[in-house]
Write an enzyme that holds these catalytic residues in place. Structure first.
Site, PDB file in Angstrom:
ATOM      1  CB  SER A   1      46.032  40.202  41.310  1.00 30.92           C
ATOM      2  OG  SER A   1      44.991  39.273  41.282  1.00 30.92           O
TER       3      SER A   1
ATOM      4  CG  HIS B   1      43.245  37.774  32.387  1.00 32.71           C
ATOM      5  ND1 HIS B   1      42.767  36.900  33.334  1.00 32.71           N
ATOM      6  CD2 HIS B   1      42.939  39.013  32.838  1.00 32.71           C
ATOM      7  CE1 HIS B   1      42.210  37.581  34.323  1.00 32.71           C
ATOM      8  NE2 HIS B   1      42.304  38.868  34.047  1.00 32.71           N
TER       9      HIS B   1
ATOM     10  CG  ASP C   1      46.057  36.847  43.389  1.00 29.72           C
ATOM     11  OD1 ASP C   1      46.086  38.085  43.506  1.00 29.72           O
ATOM     12  OD2 ASP C   1      45.156  36.235  42.791  1.00 29.72           O
TER      13      ASP C   1
ATOM     14  NE  ARG D   1      43.636  43.960  45.089  1.00 24.94           N
ATOM     15  CZ  ARG D   1      43.625  43.429  43.863  1.00 24.94           C
ATOM     16  NH1 ARG D   1      44.046  42.199  43.662  1.00 24.94           N
ATOM     17  NH2 ARG D   1      43.226  44.128  42.843  1.00 24.94           N
TER      18      ARG D   1
END
Ligand code: URA
Length: 429
Positions: A187, A86, A165, A172
């Site tokens: 998250s 990631h 999420d 957010r």
């Protein structure tokens, strides 16, 4: 149904800098998913978390509650070890494209659930969608089949994965609470843990073109995410990498696919090749395949073979001509000198304004739009030499993109050239 807590009590506890109990966290995440906690209440709680933080227990419990809001995938039937990567997002960050097939070519299975771009950083799915026919949305069964047959799959996360999420991230984004480290870490890690990968390498970007502008904050984020992964039984490591300059020479969807193909063909820009190999080595080590040198699989075409099969398995034509934007404009040097910097942020913003990215979630992106960087740091230029080529389908986009792009390349003296390392730190055992 009667509720275990009053939402205002949970918000005020965090507002007053108290720890939330496990029961409060479990309840508030679940109640938000059920629609009992209103968006404005979750906004207030997210802001209280941003301002007052969470300790390790709270972050771990919050992550767990988000995982439990949806399904968990299970790859235990696969014969190969699973490992994923990631990146926290940067300009020109196309590394997933060569990396996933490369690591698969070395014997691991790479289930790469990716996202779309928002703002100045591009999204992996937007890049791949510039390949005619390629499909990001796969069912869990299709995803498993591509992974088992090819060894790598890059697709969109299904709606069943950490749905809490999905909503919280969108909230957010519009409440200035994206930057909270507990919320970023939970998250990212809730989705990666729910995805079911056995091992995970995190590429945490640091610098002017990244979410995290300074090394200490990036280290805190990386340490938090590594701890969450380890606690959940996922072998996790983080690499902190520089994001002051764009990666490679392109920012834009089809432009980045083209550059990734150069890497898979054994060429490509040195920084993209270096980072691809650094991350591949980390992934292979965590997957228990450390004796294998990924550089060989790039050089001998095995990674390219996996790429072609992976694209075809998702409906794409690996031989199709990639889209080219209808118009282009060149930015030229105004005076002679040496290129001392190519700044990531203005390049990312210019690519975005040219149509490579979107300002709102529902907007479409232009496959051919983006920026080609025609010079590197240290190059000598003369007045009128080309520095950047901007591509757009819609000519009206050039004006605002040029405002950003013109200042992106700094020209000065050779003594001002500083080339720092790409890899800044490594966290995890
Ligand atoms: N990527 C995510 O998935 N979540 C964040 O909060 C930030 C980046």
């Amino acid at each position: 149904m009667s509720e275990a807590f009053a939402t205002v009590d949970v918000i005020s506890a965090k507002r007053d800098r108290n720890e939330l109990s496990n029961a409060q966290i479990d309840w508030v995440v679940d109640a938000y998913t059920r629609g009992v906690v209103a968006e404005e209440q979750m906004s207030a709680l997210a802001m209280a978390i941003l301002l007052n933080g969470m300790n390790r227990r709270e972050i771990s419990r919050w992550t767990d509650a988000m995982i439990r809001s949806g399904e968990r995938l299970d790859f235990s039937r696969l014969t190969r070890p699973t490992v994923d990567k990631h990146s926290t997002g940067g300009v020109g960050d196309k590394i997933t494209l060569p990396l996933a097939p490369l690591v698969a070519a070395c014997g691991a299975a790479v289930p790469q659930l990716s996202g779309r771009g928002l703002g100045h950083t591009g999204g992996t799915l937007d890049k791949l969608e510039s390949i005619p026919g390629w499909r990001a949305a796969l069912s869990n069964e299709e995803m498993f089949k591509v992974l088992a047959d090819v060894g790598a799959v890059i697709c969109a996360a299904g709606s069943g994965l950490a749905p809490a999420d999905r909503r919280l991230y969108a909230l957010r984004d519009v409440t200035a609470t994206v930057e909270a480290i507990p919320l970023i870490a939970s998250s990212i890690m809730s989705k990666k843990i729910a995805e079911g990968t056995g091992a995970l390498v995190l590429d945490v970007k640091v610098g002017s073109g990244a979410f995290m502008k300074d090394l200490d904050k990036a280290r805190e984020l990386a340490t938090t995410m590594v701890a969450l992964g380890v606690d959940a039984g996922v072998r996790t490591r983080a690499v902190l990498t520089a994001m002051d300059q764009p990666l490679g020479r392109t920012a834009g969807n089809a432009l980045e696919v083209r550059e990734s193909l150069e890497v898979l063909a054994g060429g490509g820009p040195a920084d993209v090749v270096e980072l691809t190999l650094v991350l591949a080595r980390e992934m292979l080590e965590l997957a228990g395949l450390s004796g294998i040198d990924p550089a060989d699989a790039l050089a001998d075409g095995r990674a390219m073979d996996v790429w072609r099969r992976m694209i075809a398995a998702q409906g794409g034509d690996p031989d199709a001509t990639l889209p080219v934007a209808r118009h282009n404009e060149v930015v030229r040097a105004e005076h002679a000198g040496v290129v001392t910097n190519v700044a990531a942020m203005p390049i990312g913003v210019a690519a975005w304004r040219l149509g490579a990215g979107r300002a709102r979630k529902e907007e479409a992106v232009s496959a051919g739009a983006g920026v080609e960087i025609l010079v590197g740091v240290g190059d000598v230029v003369q007045p009128g030499d080309p520095l950047l080529r901007l591509h757009a389908d819609d000519e009206t986009r050039f004006e605002s993109a040029l405002q950003e792009a013109i200042g992106a390349v700094s020209i000065g003296h050779a003594s001002q050239v500083v080339v720092g390392p790409l890899v800044l730190d490594r966290i995890g055992s």
